[in-house]
Scaffold this motif. Structure first.
Motif, PDB file in Angstrom:
ATOM      1  N   PRO A 347       0.797  -1.231   0.000  1.00 19.47           N
ATOM      2  CA  PRO A 347       0.000   0.000   0.000  1.00 19.47           C
ATOM      3  C   PRO A 347       0.828   1.279   0.000  1.00 19.47           C
ATOM      4  O   PRO A 347       0.417   2.282  -0.593  1.00 19.47           O
ATOM      5  N   GLU A 348       1.978   1.244   0.644  1.00 18.91           N
ATOM      6  CA  GLU A 348       2.801   2.455   0.718  1.00 18.91           C
ATOM      7  C   GLU A 348       3.317   2.849  -0.662  1.00 18.91           C
ATOM      8  O   GLU A 348       3.238   4.017  -1.074  1.00 18.91           O
ATOM      9  N   GLN A 349       3.821   1.879  -1.388  1.00 22.65           N
ATOM     10  CA  GLN A 349       4.337   2.169  -2.725  1.00 22.65           C
ATOM     11  C   GLN A 349       3.185   2.479  -3.685  1.00 22.65           C
ATOM     12  O   GLN A 349       3.323   3.299  -4.593  1.00 22.65           O
ATOM     13  N   TYR A 350       2.044   1.843  -3.462  1.00 12.00           N
ATOM     14  CA  TYR A 350       0.857   2.158  -4.262  1.00 12.00           C
ATOM     15  C   TYR A 350       0.510   3.639  -4.127  1.00 12.00           C
ATOM     16  O   TYR A 350       0.185   4.316  -5.111  1.00 12.00           O
ATOM     17  N   LEU A 351       0.547   4.139  -2.893  1.00 13.00           N
ATOM     18  CA  LEU A 351       0.205   5.549  -2.674  1.00 13.00           C
ATOM     19  C   LEU A 351       1.184   6.469  -3.387  1.00 13.00           C
ATOM     20  O   LEU A 351       0.774   7.437  -4.046  1.00 13.00           O
ATOM     21  N   VAL A 352       2.468   6.207  -3.274  1.00 12.07           N
ATOM     22  CA  VAL A 352       3.462   7.078  -3.921  1.00 12.07           C
ATOM     23  C   VAL A 352       3.207   7.136  -5.422  1.00 12.07           C
ATOM     24  O   VAL A 352       3.180   8.219  -6.024  1.00 12.07           O
ATOM     25  N   LEU A 353       3.007   5.982  -6.032  1.00 13.11           N
ATOM     26  CA  LEU A 353       2.817   5.923  -7.475  1.00 13.11           C
ATOM     27  C   LEU A 353       1.496   6.587  -7.888  1.00 13.11           C
ATOM     28  O   LEU A 353       1.475   7.412  -8.823  1.00 13.11           O
ATOM     29  N   ASN A 354       0.428   6.269  -7.188  1.00 19.06           N
ATOM     30  CA  ASN A 354      -0.882   6.725  -7.660  1.00 19.06           C
ATOM     31  C   ASN A 354      -1.243   8.125  -7.183  1.00 19.06           C
ATOM     32  O   ASN A 354      -2.046   8.806  -7.830  1.00 19.06           O
ATOM     33  N   ALA A 355      -0.635   8.584  -6.112  1.00 22.62           N
ATOM     34  CA  ALA A 355      -0.761  10.001  -5.767  1.00 22.62           C
ATOM     35  C   ALA A 355      -0.084  10.833  -6.843  1.00 22.62           C
ATOM     36  O   ALA A 355      -0.581  11.907  -7.232  1.00 22.62           O
ATOM     37  N   SER A 356       1.036  10.353  -7.360  1.00 22.60           N
ATOM     38  CA  SER A 356       1.710  11.038  -8.469  1.00 22.60           C
ATOM     39  C   SER A 356       0.835  11.018  -9.712  1.00 22.60           C
ATOM     40  O   SER A 356       0.652  12.036 -10.391  1.00 22.60           O
TER      41      SER A 356
END
Length: 403
Positions: A347-356
């Motif tokens: 979830p953490e990496q998902y947020l970084v990618l998809n917030a971008s």
């Protein structure tokens, strides 16, 4: 006699909404079955209709936060007439669901005399002036009262309802509906696409034991009996961060909720309700602005966003800065994107990618500034999007100046 239409199942709604918790598919009846009493239920059901279930007991009622959850007891109503006995007794609900394919026909249920009516108010269907009379006239062996609207079921002890009996039940239910509509709005449930429609199911709010923490679980919010007046009174509900917070848990999406932010991202929804109410931001209290500045001004090597002793309101500031930088549409779009994606393994990496992706900016620098670990793979995935850096680093935004 009660006539019901089929609803989607809780499981289908949980999958569609991409949430960990979910509203429930149990439909209230306003009836209570005393312990050890035999109840006859006659069901008028077309042959092609799904088999309904009768549930005895209420999610969260008299519950604790000990981790032990008492589930309602389910009885299938396969035959035209079914006799049900339950040693615990409780409120009666019907689960009648159909997922996909042609719509299911309606069904009608007839309950025997052992099903006792409780004080029961339905927004838009029951005259408000009848509520006090129902509370005054309730039978001694009826222990609870219930208020129902399109998106919420409130089940509380009869004494609690009587203590708050001068409240207009319609005003209270409309406030719950407004709180849930506000949390649904920041969740991107605008109905412009079938995937983004509000759930037709209801959220259960039930009175728990005294001296527990308010808590949320898969099917319900449980509020302690020694604090229940706060959420049965329109004046205090209007400022009840605790209730906004627990209903927020029902909206959190699994794909960008990791352990360190379970009690953080929930307050994205609380802040939305607070803004809607025109109140100053909770992030302006208790020294949070200074704590945020101190944290971000410290050496990069000392910033660990996921630290076990991290202040959840300092952590929340990171999420609020994303809203401040990219507007009120940021979180609705992130929720929508998540409903269309596979559940994230990280979830953490998902947020970084998809917030971008949602912001249209490369946010790896922002998350790194906050001490969020960003993997080499995620950096490469963000770089592949070809996004520019933000014109202004969102981590410099003042969280107390929320528009």
């Amino acid at each position: 006699m009660i006539t019901l239409a089929a609803t989607p199942s809780s499981e289908a709604e949980q999958k569609r909404l991409a949430t960990e918790f979910h509203p429930d598919d149990a439909q209230p009846t306003g009836l209570y079955l005393p312990p050890h009493k035999a109840l006859t239920v006659t069901t008028d059901r077309p042959g092609n209709a799904p088999v309904p279930e009768l549930l005895v007991g209420t999610y969260g009622l008299d519950g604790t936060d000990s981790g032990t959850e008492v589930e309602p007891r389910a009885h299938k109503l396969k035959d035209a007439t079914t006799e049900v006995t339950d040693e615990t007794g409780g409120m009666l609900y019907v689960r009648y669901t159909k997922d996909g394919g042609d719509p299911a026909p309606g069904i009608t249920l007839h309950f025997g005399d052992s099903a006792r009516p409780v004080p029961y108010h339905v927004l838009g269907r029951t005259p408000a002036e009848q509520w006090k009379a129902q509370l005054d006239q309730a039978a001694k062996d009826v222990p609870v009262a219930q208020l129902v609207a399109d998106h919420v079921v409130l089940t509380v002890h009869l004494d609690s309802a009587r203590r708050n009996g001068t409240q207009n039940p319609d005003d209270l239910l409309r406030m719950y509906e407004h709180i849930l509509a506000t949390e649904d709005t920041i969740s991107g449930l605008d109905g412009k696409d079938p995937r983004d429609r509000r759930s037709p199911l209801r959220y259960f709010v039930s009175e728990g034991k005294a001296r527990i923490n308010p808590n949320a679980y898969y099917d319900r919010v449980c509020y302690p009996s020694d604090e229940i007046d706060e959420v049965l009174n329109t004046t205090t509900l209007k400022e009840s961060w605790g209730m906004w917070h627990e209903l927020g848990h029902m909206h959190q999406q699994s794909s960008w909720t990791w352990e360190a932010v379970t009690e953080v991202t929930v307050n994205i929804y609380s802040l939305a309700v607070q803004r809607d109410a025109g109140q100053p931001t909770r992030l302006g209290k208790d020294g949070t602005p200074d704590a945020v500045r101190t944290y971000l001004a410290g050496p990069a090597s000392g910033r660990a966003y996921d630290a076990k002793d991290a202040d959840p309101f300092v952590q929340l500031a990171m999420f609020e800065q994303l809203r401040l930088a990219f507007g009120d549409g940021f979180y609705p779009e992130l929720h929508k994107l998540t409903r269309r994606a596979e559940t994230a393994a990280d979830p953490e990496q998902y947020l970084v990618l998809n917030a971008s992706r949602v912001s249209g900016r490369d946010l790896t620098g922002f998350f790194t500034a906050w001490g969020v670990p960003v993997t080499t793979r995620t950096r490469a995935d963000v770089a592949a999007l070809g996004l520019p850096a933000p014109e202004r680093n969102p981590s410099t935004l003042d969280i107390t100046k929320a528009p």
